[in-house]
Motif scaffolding. Structure first.
Motif, short mmCIF file in Angstrom:
data_model
loop_
_atom_site.label_atom_id
_atom_site.label_comp_id
_atom_site.label_asym_id
_atom_site.label_seq_id
_atom_site.Cartn_x
_atom_site.Cartn_y
_atom_site.Cartn_z
N GLU A 11 1.07 -0.84 -0.27
CA GLU A 11 0.04 0.14 0.30
C GLU A 11 0.65 1.66 0.09
OE1 GLU A 11 -3.24 0.52 0.44
OE2 GLU A 11 -4.33 -1.96 0.83
N ARG A 12 0.78 2.31 -0.10
CA ARG A 12 1.33 3.35 -0.76
C ARG A 12 0.65 4.63 0.33
NH1 ARG A 12 5.68 2.31 -3.04
NH2 ARG A 12 5.03 0.29 -3.95
N ALA A 13 1.58 5.70 0.69
CA ALA A 13 2.04 6.11 1.44
C ALA A 13 0.49 7.65 0.39
CB ALA A 13 2.90 7.25 1.72
N PRO A 14 -0.37 8.51 0.97
CA PRO A 14 -1.77 8.51 0.35
C PRO A 14 -1.08 10.09 -0.48
CG PRO A 14 -1.20 9.20 3.08
CD PRO A 14 -0.23 7.79 2.63
N LEU A 15 -2.06 9.88 -1.22
CA LEU A 15 -1.33 11.16 -2.27
C LEU A 15 -1.50 12.63 -1.70
CD1 LEU A 15 -0.33 10.93 -5.45
CD2 LEU A 15 -2.40 10.88 -6.07
N ASN A 16 -0.34 13.08 -1.96
CA ASN A 16 -0.67 14.90 -2.03
C ASN A 16 -1.79 14.97 -2.81
OD1 ASN A 16 -0.87 18.04 -2.56
ND2 ASN A 16 1.37 17.62 -0.95
N PRO A 17 -2.81 15.57 -1.98
CA PRO A 17 -3.96 16.31 -3.04
C PRO A 17 -3.79 16.65 -4.64
CG PRO A 17 -4.34 16.53 -1.38
CD PRO A 17 -2.94 16.28 -1.32
N SER A 18 -2.95 17.90 -4.87
CA SER A 18 -2.72 18.36 -5.67
C SER A 18 -2.20 17.58 -7.35
CB SER A 18 -1.42 18.87 -6.29
OG SER A 18 -1.70 19.92 -4.47
N TYR A 19 -1.92 16.17 -6.59
CA TYR A 19 -1.50 15.31 -8.12
C TYR A 19 -2.43 13.57 -7.34
CZ TYR A 19 2.96 17.79 -6.33
OH TYR A 19 3.48 18.40 -6.08
N LYS A 20 -3.55 14.14 -7.34
CA LYS A 20 -4.42 13.00 -7.40
C LYS A 20 -5.00 13.02 -9.19
CE LYS A 20 -8.99 15.05 -6.45
NZ LYS A 20 -8.86 15.91 -6.76
N GLY A 21 -4.88 13.52 -9.86
CA GLY A 21 -5.23 13.57 -11.30
C GLY A 21 -4.13 12.35 -11.51
N LEU A 22 -3.29 12.22 -10.83
CA LEU A 22 -2.16 10.61 -10.97
C LEU A 22 -3.21 9.66 -11.73
CD1 LEU A 22 0.99 10.11 -12.30
CD2 LEU A 22 1.31 9.55 -9.71
N MET A 23 -3.65 9.01 -10.92
CA MET A 23 -4.62 7.88 -11.20
C MET A 23 -4.93 8.22 -11.80
SD MET A 23 -2.93 6.79 -8.65
CE MET A 23 -1.76 7.29 -7.68
N ARG A 24 -5.44 8.87 -12.71
CA ARG A 24 -6.32 8.72 -13.95
C ARG A 24 -5.94 8.04 -14.92
NH1 ARG A 24 -7.81 14.32 -16.67
NH2 ARG A 24 -5.75 14.41 -16.15
N ILE A 25 -5.03 8.27 -14.88
CA ILE A 25 -3.81 7.12 -15.30
C ILE A 25 -4.64 5.66 -15.07
CG2 ILE A 25 -1.48 6.10 -15.85
CD1 ILE A 25 -1.49 8.81 -16.91
N LEU A 26 -5.17 5.07 -14.21
CA LEU A 26 -5.49 3.37 -13.91
C LEU A 26 -6.45 3.59 -14.27
CD1 LEU A 26 -3.57 3.50 -10.50
CD2 LEU A 26 -2.77 2.29 -12.12
N HIS A 27 -7.58 4.61 -14.83
CA HIS A 27 -9.10 4.09 -14.93
C HIS A 27 -8.74 4.81 -16.21
CE1 HIS A 27 -10.15 2.89 -11.07
NE2 HIS A 27 -9.31 3.94 -10.76
N CYS A 28 -8.16 4.93 -17.48
CA CYS A 28 -8.37 4.88 -18.82
C CYS A 28 -8.35 3.30 -19.30
CB CYS A 28 -7.22 5.85 -19.23
SG CYS A 28 -5.74 4.90 -19.55
N LYS A 29 -9.52 4.34 -21.09
CA LYS A 29 -9.30 3.09 -21.39
C LYS A 29 -8.00 2.26 -22.21
CE LYS A 29 -12.68 3.23 -25.14
NZ LYS A 29 -13.35 4.29 -26.00
N THR A 30 -7.19 3.37 -22.36
CA THR A 30 -5.67 2.66 -22.75
C THR A 30 -5.34 2.08 -22.56
OG1 THR A 30 -5.16 4.72 -24.27
CG2 THR A 30 -4.07 3.39 -24.41
N LEU A 31 -5.51 2.53 -20.84
CA LEU A 31 -4.61 1.05 -20.16
C LEU A 31 -5.27 -0.08 -20.17
CD1 LEU A 31 -1.49 1.11 -18.23
CD2 LEU A 31 -3.80 1.49 -16.69
N HIS A 32 -6.98 0.32 -19.50
CA HIS A 32 -7.31 -1.24 -19.37
C HIS A 32 -7.73 -2.09 -21.22
CE1 HIS A 32 -10.16 0.72 -16.49
NE2 HIS A 32 -8.75 0.78 -15.92
#
Ligand code: ZN
Ligand code: ZN
Ligand code: ZN
Ligand code: ZN
Ligand code: ZN
Ligand code: ZN
Ligand code: ZN
Ligand code: ZN
Length: 1849
Positions: free
Chosen positions: A866-887
């Motif tokens: 499990e990772r340390a919590p993300l600074n809210p400024s960067y939470k957009g990073l997690m969109r990478i995990l939820h994109c069609k291309t990656l899936h």
């Protein structure tokens, strides 16, 4: 008048002048000036001694100069130490006390200050420095020494004016003379050695004058302030030597001034007078106000020098140097100098003469004066540009750099001063200008991206300026001043400076470009890369970190905004200059993006500390997309390099990849890059980002569900590892939190854990490997309290281990079990590894931990964390995990994996699962339920509609359209059979089946973004023509489109993979169906360790937990019993990959097992060889003697392998090592070991050593007695005796000879010298140098064993005598006898002649005789020492060695038998019979024989035994021992009687007489009384009573103490005799429990005590007596021998009679606990021979002698002192402590080895060469090991790395 003064005595002249001067009329001053005109006349050479003497006398005003010095010093009130030192000086630094990191202290001040418990270290100064004690701007007051505490100086009165009056008048003239000399002596160097010599000469001539000035500065504040006034005063300078006053008549002054002007001009400098002219010229050229780089780039500003070629030197390699036709160069900074005082001109000359050491020291010595310090700092800044220009041109830039920094560090470390010159003298502008100026000299055109249209310029890393790091003094000064807050603020507020700085940084942007070689291997591996990395780190990153430390709080937001703005401007300019659109040029990479990194790090700081809004600092999307490209290119290239795609570029490219991630660079390079990519990913469109990643990694073509594909960008062999790289990069990007929310201590902890998991580390290695994270100036200094705390939280300390035969390990840190369990993070390990094998090693260690703790026994997968919590400024990073291309990519890969497609691997699966799990752990905030609304089958025929991974996992893909080669299986596949009920749906879905192209996807997204940004053009989403070359290769005509039936969801694929991984069908069954109550399966801890199936299970559980829909799907899939059908024709590639990994693992295990086996075999072998408590050592103890008695001994030859007895014709021999030894000679009486002296008061005297005592005794005996008799009365060899040891292996002697022959012809370099007979045992490789022949045993003789009591003592004595009469016969010459002779020769040659010839007639056979039995004696005594000094443990003694004594005794006996002892002198007679006292008057000239009472009994025994015919019968041996015991007992009593006081003696004499009746022969009282009576006849006791007795008799003697003392006296003899008996006859040694029992035990063993039944501790020394004749009579006879000779040597009788055979065990000197104690005393100690302080001092640890290692000073006939001492002190063996390195070297004969250190730091580590300078403490275990090796003579066997020293140590 002045002339007359000159003739007078200087001191009286000075006195009268002083008197004159103190009068107000000024006549005296005039007179003085006249005199000075003459003394300091420029015509007189400065080197003249007269000149200086006059100056000294005048300054002192009539006193002697030394007295004057003392008087002035008494008034010194300086509170600063200010001691100036040069290179190699040992100084201290205390981090606890220091304010500035540059702080340093001299040893005096450090030791006088209070620093216990502080974080300090000692260091050897490289550039020189000065002591900061007393300077509160640099260090805290608490660290000042007593002398420099400010309060100490308050009471000192100020100097009376009168004392300094003369100096005031004289010093201006002295300084003037100095300047004149400097002007006269200078000529421009034309790189011609002659002028250089001239300059040296000029400097040499003024040496005395500078020394005088230096003396003055050291006198204290008073003289320094006068000097300051002279040096800094404008008027004095103007009056005396500026050209203004030069008129025609003063021709010298004029000429002199002109020389100065010429020098100025020659340096390219102008004075301000000429300035106006130049500036006019500049303006005419019209080139003054253009900036070098920026929007106007590309308009032909650059001027390639290749057209002109005027300067051939400027071409470096193939690259053409670029010159900017104008620059920011401010002429007022670069070209103008005007001197207004002496100080300025002197500094000018100091620079011109390239910083002569003496001048520098003088200038620095003045620094304690505050006014001077300010004036000098300003002057230094004024000359700064000039200094740096001179530096660039200098040939000796290294020395000069050091000297410059030596000065500048003193000036710029002080914040107040630095601020002042920044404000008043434009220091920052000067520095930045000079930096630019420097780099401008080596610019080339950048070839990055678009070579044709690139207008960017970069530094050429091949230029000497960069390669030699010439710029470092400047950069280090710049970093130094930026560390001051006030200075840094000025910098950050000045926009002009920032702009210039960004220009400077952009010179490094894109430097050292690498182009991938595709065809030929690069012919020349350029080594410029290190210069590039160093330049970026030092010139760009370090100042950046400096600036960042001042942007830590909200109030500094403004600074960050400005920097970010200029940084973005510079980046924009750069993109423009390199003509960049959106695609990086292929096959290019540069690791240098300092502008990106500046931007990234200021951004990170802004979010972390300044509460700035990220979006307000970000540029537009287009710029973000551009910024992403180059850092991403580096990541892809890293993967390419690791995939061996850059092999043709040589090794250096790997070097770059390693440096990029290495601990010293990572926080300035890879970390900012990853962070910037994370920022980009969080703000850019995720589909665009993901497709960009796969495209950069060139794996797009691979991501197809078709079983075959073509890849235009990548060879098949690289596909797998590039795909692994891409996925790993994504995992790192998404899981790394270094700049995204981890706190500093979390980061430190993670770094530490990663390093420790790879391998156990020593403290210093760990320090080196942990980056100072994330900001090098964040305060988490490695080595700090903070660091130590963290270390103890995550690691256990493994103390150093000591095995006598093993290598000496250092203290290590190893991860705690909890760390393995919960914190081991493979991602962090991958990020920080240079070598891939380190990742494997971490995994292996992890596996070991799991096995050991029983957590998991298979082959584990990297644990998911499990990772340390993300600074809210960067939470957009997690969109990478939820994109069609990656899936789509994940789905495709899961599918390929389940279908066993080519080039898949377990690692890929692992990363895929990791990404899925990350997605499940970071679900988007919108609820899952919403997405479920889409229903089950609605979108089953197309790619995903939503973006949430939890939903998409469940989404079933039915058909996919793929492009495949025509040969692919998919093409031939028929459409689903018509029987299928839903044909229509197939037709329908085949129409909607998706073709997915990552590249097209990325382009489309890119275009969208561009369109959004630009309003003018509304373009189609089509691929732009410019990039069409990218799509072309993938659409080659062979490809056709096929439709693939899939009908899988990610969930179903996961479950299939679970079957596959477990190797079982239906292996997965949702636990909640089995047992709905079991929640234990959900325990995350239990789930974290395991293999692939565990990972799949964990994901399925999480999926089920996230949505009910998924849970149902899983149940449904599991209920279907449909087995997955991989295409049969496909050989299982995936399985193969898995198999391969498994096989590899098995091979590794096998290999480890083999290694372990080998190691244990080796170890057990070592044990037998070294006899380290191996069980069979006792059996093999005596080769030969312990063999079966009724058959001949059989020996195995280790060369030919044959076995057989040793015979006269073909003798066998033992492999032996002969070595000279003085170990026993170093024994002392006192049991307390001698301490190593660490002060002048402590001394070591050799008098009380065994060697010296024996030397004295033999000299004394030789003085009064017959030489041949003397040589039989003692033993020698205590010093330089020969010790014989064997590994126990035997060989045929002829086999050995041919073996040696083969070694001689062997071309391989041996570590030993074959010519000296050295070799290693062919079997055990132990070092050896001779072969000891084995005596063929005659077994019949051995068996003769008569019962003990059968013969009377008298009969035995006669038998012994008879045997002695037998002539020693020369043995017939056989091979055996030849070999015995030859080994005897070897033994003799082993030691030096001086240790053999003790007789008065050199070469007499008596010498040889003495030497031979002494060899036996020495080997017996050494064995006793090895057994611990006594035989209590007897045969059970653990430390005994394999012995060859029996064989050695045979050899010695054979030789000694050749000497016939004249029966007249045979001691046997005198021992056993009452004889007439030999008439000493027979021949007057001859000295008498040595009385028996003076003789050494052990020597007598050896003589008797070894001269008897072999094999000796045991009864005869016992008989000899008995006879000798009587004499020994008598000696003991005689010695005792001397120790009594007069009264006691009388008392004992009388009481003994009373007991004479009963059993008088065995009554000690009677015997004592008798001996006292006999010896009283002479004047013997009279002599003793005076001085010695008072010392000896401390207490009253009791019968008990007498018995004890007699036993102690006899024990040494009993011990050696028992050993001798043990070796001669092979009977086991007895043992006992208590030391008190030893006497009785040995006496029974030797047959002295008749009844062994008698309890041995009651054994009485007198009950062992058995007299062959009447005891009292023979004692009288022995006493009379003494008495008759006593007259001649009455004063020596005592010494000779009193023998003390007891010595304590040999030991090395006792060392102090703290190494500093040794270092402080010895590193400055002078050698007694050359009275110089040696460069490499060394210390003998045996005797404490201090020597000059390697010194020419103490060399004698080509032998350096250390080697020489090893011969004198240890007969060739020496143990030396090298003071400056804390390391011990061992010298053994002609070889030496580095033994290691016995001093370790608090972390159990050595500090060779004192590099870290941390306190070191004695490791007594190691020291014991050293001592043990010395005592047991095993240096040769245990230490491996020996080298020849050629007598040069
Ligand atoms: Zn000091
Ligand atoms: Zn001090
Ligand atoms: Zn301190
Ligand atoms: Zn052989
Ligand atoms: Zn051996
Ligand atoms: Zn010594
Ligand atoms: Zn010396
Ligand atoms: Zn010397």
């Amino acid at each position: 008048m002045a002339v007359s003064l000159l003739r007078r005595d200087k001191r009286s002249a000075a006195a009268s002048l002083k008197a004159e001067c103190s009068r107000p009329d000024g006549r005296g001053v005039q007179l003085l000036n006249d005199l000075l005109d003459s003394v300091l006349s420029p015509e007189r050479a400065l080197a003249e001694a007269e000149v200086i003497e006059w100056c000294k006398c005048l300054i002192a005003g009539g006193e002697s100069f030394d007295d004057f010095c003392k008087m002035v010093c008494a008034y010194d009130n300086a509170t600063l130490c200010g001691l100036v030192w040069t290179a190699n000086f040992v100084a201290y630094r205390c981090r606890t006390c220091g304010i500035s990191p540059c702080m340093s202290l001299c040893a005096e001040c450090f030791n006088a200050g209070e620093h216990t418990g502080h974080d300090f270290n000692m260091f050897r100064s490289q550039a020189g420095g000065a002591c900061d004690c007393g300077d509160s701007s640099v260090m805290r007051d608490s660290g000042f020494c007593k002398r420099h505490r400010s309060t100490a100086s308050l009471n000192i009165p100020s100097v009376p004016n009168e004392l300094m009056m003369m100096s005031e008048h004289i010093l201006p003239r002295v300084i003037l003379r100095l300047v004149q000399h400097l002007r006269d002596g200078y000529s421009e160097p034309v790189s011609d050695p002659a002028t250089e010599r001239d300059l040296q000469k000029t400097l040499q001539q003024m040496d005395p004058l500078i020394s005088l000035l230096e003396d003055l500065t050291k006198m204290g504040g008073a003289t320094r302030s006068i000097l300051t006034r002279v040096l800094a005063n404008h008027q004095i300078y103007k009056d005396l030597c500026s050209g203004d006053l030069c008129t025609g008549e003063k021709t010298y002054a004029k000429k002199n001034y002109e020389k100065y002007l010429a020098a100025l001009k020659g340096s390219g400098l102008v004075t301000s007078k000429e300035r106006s002219v130049t500036s006019v010229l500049d303006q005419m050229a019209g080139a003054s106000n253009v900036t070098i780089l920026g929007a106007t780039a590309g308009t032909g500003q650059m001027d390639s020098s290749d057209e002109e070629e005027q300067d051939g030197n400027q071409r470096v390699g193939k690259r053409k140097r670029v010159e900017l036709c104008n620059s920011t160069k401010d002429p007022s900074i670069m070209d103008i100098l005007k001197h207004k005082c002496f100080l300025e001109e002197i500094l000018f000359w100091t620079v011109k003469y390239e910083f002569p050491q003496k001048m520098v020291t003088f200038l620095l010595n003045m620094l304690p004066d505050q006014d001077y310090k300010i004036a000098f700092t300003k002057t230094f800044v004024q000359h700064y540009a000039f200094i740096m220009k001179t530096l660039i041109k200098s040939h000796e830039s290294d020395t000069m750099s050091n000297r410059i920094v030596h000065i500048s560090v003193q000036l710029f470390s002080n914040e107040e001063l630095a601020r002042q010159v920044t404000e008043e003298c434009q220091l920052l502008e000067i520095m930045v200008t000079v930096l630019l100026y420097m780099m401008e000299s080596c610019l080339i055109k950048s070839e990055l991206q678009d070579e044709e249209n690139n207008f960017h310029v970069v530094v050429n890393c091949g230029e000497p300026l960069l390669k030699n790091n010439t710029y470092w003094p400047l950069v280090s000064d710049f970093i130094n001043i930026l560390s001051h807050q006030s200075v840094a603020k000025r910098f950050l507020e000045d926009q002009g400076l920032l702009q210039m700085w960004m220009n400077f940084v952009s010179f490094f942007q894109g430097m050292n470009l690498n182009k991938r070689e595709l065809n030929e291997h690069v012919e020349f591996e350029s080594q410029t890369y290190y210069a590039a990395f160093a330049a970026e780190l030092e010139a760009c990153a370090q100042p950046m970190w400096g600036l960042l430390t001042h942007c830590k709080i909200r109030e500094t937001q403004g600074y960050t905004r400005t920097v970010v703005r200029y940084c973005l401007d510079a980046l924009q300019d750069w993109f423009d200059a390199i003509n960049f659109v959106d695609e990086p040029a292929p096959n290019q990479v540069t690791f240098h993006l300092p502008l990106h990194r500046y931007y990234a790090m200021f951004l990170s700081k802004a979010i972390r500390c300044q509460q700035l809004d990220l979006d307000s600092l970000l540029p537009d999307q287009e710029m973000l997309m551009k910024m992403m490209v180059h850092p991403l290119q580096i990541q892809a290239s890293l993967s390419e390099i690791h995939s061996n795609m850059w092999v043709r570029n040589g090794l250096q490219i790997k070097g770059q990849a390693m440096t990029y991630v290495q601990s010293h660079f990572c926080n300035s390079m890879i970390d900012p890059d990853i962070f910037l990519l994370q920022v980009c990913a969080s703000r850019l469109d995720p589909d665009y980002f993901v497709s960009s990643v796969f495209e950069r990694f060139k794996v797009v073509d691979l991501l197809t569900m078709a079983s075959q594909h073509q890849n235009a960008a990548l060879d098949t062999e690289h596909e797998r590892s590039m795909l692994e790289g891409a996925l790993t990069f994504l995992v790192i990007l998404l899981s790394l939190r270094i700049h995204l929310g981890m706190t500093d201590d979390e980061i430190l902890r993670a770094e530490m854990v990663a390093q420790l998991c790879m391998s156990d580390r020593t403290h210093s290695t760990l320090l080196d490997l942990i980056p100072e994270n994330p900001n090098p100036k964040s305060g988490i200094i490695p080595g700090s309290y903070y660091f130590e705390n963290m270390l103890s939280a995550v690691a256990d300390f493994k103390a150093p281990v000591f095995e006598p035969g093993g290598s000496m390990q250092q203290g290590m840190y190893t991860p705690k079990a909890d760390v393995w369990n919960q914190e081991f993070d493979p991602i962090m390990v991958i990020l920080r590894t240079v070598y891939r094998r380190d990742v494997q090693s971490a995994m292996d260690r992890y596996m070991g931990f799991l096995k050991q703790t029983g957590k998991f026994c298979g082959n584990p997968w990297p644990p998911y964390r499990e990772r340390a919590p993300l600074n809210p400024s960067y939470k957009g990073l997690m969109r990478i995990l939820h994109c069609k291309t990656l899936h789509i990519v994940l789905f495709t890969l899961l599918y390929k994996m389940s279908m066993d497609h080519q080039n898949m691997s377990e690692h890929i699966l692992c990363m895929v699962l990791y990404l899925i799990e990350l997605g499940l752990d970071n679900l988007p905030e919108e609820t899952v339920e919403e997405e479920e609304m889409f229903g089950e089958e609605r979108c089953s025929d197309s790619w995903f509609h939503g973006t949430n991974i939890a939903t998409n996992l469940n989404h079933v893909i039915n058909y996919v359209r793929v492009r495949v080669p025509e040969t692919a299986p998919e093409v031939t596949r028929e459409p689903p059979a018509s029987t299928s009920s839903d044909t229509s749906s197939f037709v329908q879905s085949s129409n909607t089946a998706q073709v997915f192209s990552l590249v097209a996807e990325r382009r489309r997204k890119f275009q969208e973004i561009i369109n959004r940004n630009s309003d003018n053009a509304i373009q189609n989403a089509d691929v732009r023509p410019k990039t069409s070359k990218w799509t072309a290769p993938s659409s080659t005509p062979q490809l056709t489109t096929a439709i693939l039936e899939v009908r899988e969801s990610m969930l179903s694929l996961l479950i299939k993979l679970h079957y596959k991984l477990s190797g079982k069908q239906n292996s997965y069954y949702p636990f909640w169906l089995e047992d709905s109550e079991s929640t234990s399966r959900l325990d995350p801890m239990q789930q974290s360790h395991g293999d692939g199936t565990t990972a799949v299970e964990r994901i399925l559980i999480k999926t089920a937990a996230r949505s009910r829909q998924n849970k149902c799907s899983i149940e449904e899939i599991c209920r279907k019993v449909a087995p997955p059908v991989p295409p049969k024709k496909n050989s299982s590639a995936d399985k193969k990959a898995l198999d391969k990994e498994e096989r590899r693992q098995k091979a590794r295990e096998r290999q480890q097992k083999l290694l372990a086996e080998f190691a244990s075999r080796q170890k057990s072998f070592m044990e037998t060889a070294m006899d380290l408590e191996s069980p069979d050592s006792d059996v093999a103890m005596d080769i030969g003697s312990s063999e079966q008695q009724d058959s001949e001994t059989v020996y195995d030859c280790v060369i030919c392998g044959q076995s057989g007895p040793s015979t006269e014709e073909r003798p066998t021999g033992l492999v032996v090592l002969l070595q000279a030894s003085s170990v026993l000679g170093h024994r002392r009486r006192s049991t307390e070991p001698k301490k190593l002296p660490t002060s002048d008061e402590e001394q070591i005297y050799p008098e009380d050593t065994c060697g010296t005592a024996h030397d004295v005794r033999i000299t004394d005996l030789q003085q009064y007695f017959k030489d041949s008799s003397c040589l039989q009365s003692v033993s020698i060899g205590w010093e330089g005796g020969v010790y014989v040891q064997t590994c126990g292996h035997t060989l045929h002697i002829d086999c050995h000879k041919s073996y040696m022959e083969s070694l001689r012809n062997d071309q391989v370099l041996q570590s030993f010298s074959v010519d000296k007979g050295e070799f290693t045992c062919p079997l055990c490789r132990q070092f050896a140098n001779s072969v000891l022949p084995c005596y063929p045993e005659k077994s019949e003789e051995k068996s003769i064993w008569s019962p003990y009591i059968s013969k009377t003592l008298q009969a035995l004595i006669e038998e012994v005598e008879e045997q002695q009469e037998q002539l020693g016969m020369f043995p017939s010459v056989t091979n055996l006898s030849k070999e015995m002779e030859s080994v005897m020769k070897d033994i003799k040659n082993t030691t030096q002649k001086k240790y053999i010839d003790y007789g008065k007639t050199p070469g007499s056979p008596d010498n040889d005789f003495l030497f031979m039995y002494s060899v036996a004696r020495l080997n017996l005594e050494l064995e006793l020492v090895h057994r611990g000094g006594n035989l209590c443990l007897g045969g059970a003694s653990a430390t005994t060695k394999r012995s060859c004594l029996n064989q050695l005794l045979h050899v010695l006996a054979m030789h000694m038998r050749l000497f016939r002892i004249d029966s007249a002198y045979n001691p046997w007679t005198r021992l056993t019979r009452l004889t007439q006292v030999i008439d000493s008057g027979i021949c007057d000239d001859e000295k008498p024989e040595v009385p028996l009472l003076y003789r050494d009994i052990s020597s007598l025994l050896l003589i008797l035994v070894l001269t008897m015919p072999q094999e000796l019968h045991k009864e005869h041996f016992t008989c000899i021992v008995k006879v000798l015991y009587n004499l020994l007992y008598t000696q003991a009593i005689a010695t005792l009687s001397v120790r009594f006081s007069e009264e006691e003696r009388t008392a004992w004499k009388n009481s003994g007489k009373l007991k004479i009746m009963c059993n008088s022969d065995k009554s000690w009282e009677v015997l004592l009384s008798h001996i006292i009576g006999e010896l009283s006849k002479g004047k013997l006791y009279c002599a003793s009573d005076t001085d010695q007795v008072s010392m000896l008799s401390t207490s009253v003697w009791s019968p008990q103490s007498i018995e004890y003392s007699i036993q102690q006296f006899c024990l040494p003899f009993l011990r050696t005799t028992s050993l001798l008996q043990h070796h001669l006859f092979g009977d086991d040694l007895p043992n006992c429990q208590r030391t008190e029992e030893e006497f009785g035990m040995l006496a029974s063993y030797l047959g002295l005590l008749l009844s062994s039944l008698q309890s041995s501790d009651e054994a009485n020394s007198s009950s062992c007596l058995e007299w062959p004749v009447a005891a009292l009579d023979i004692i009288s006879q022995w006493c009379s021998e003494v008495m008759t000779s006593a007259e001649s040597h009455s004063e020596q009788v005592m010494n000779l009679l009193v023998q003390d055979p007891q010595w304590s065990l040999p030991c090395l000197l006792q060392l102090p606990e703290n190494y500093n104690t040794i270092f402080q005393y010895y590193h400055r100690k002078a050698c007694v021979h050359c009275s110089k302080v040696p460069k490499d001092p060394a210390l003998c640890l045996v005797c404490g002698t201090f020597v000059c290692l390697k010194g020419q000073c103490c060399k004698q006939q080509s032998y350096c002192e250390c080697v020489l001492h090893s011969q004198n002190c240890g007969a060739g063996t020496g143990i030396f402590l090298l003071i400056n390195a804390s390391v011990i070297i061992v010298i053994r004969g002609h070889r030496f080895c580095l033994w290691g250190s016995v001093y370790l730091d608090t972390h159990g580590e050595e500090d060779r060469d004192l590099r870290r300078g941390k306190p070191l403490y004695l490791c007594s275990e190691r020291y014991k090991v050293l001592e043990q090796q010395w005592v047991t003579h095993t240096f040769d066997h245990i230490n491996k790395r020996w080298g020849a020293h050629y007598n040069g140590l």
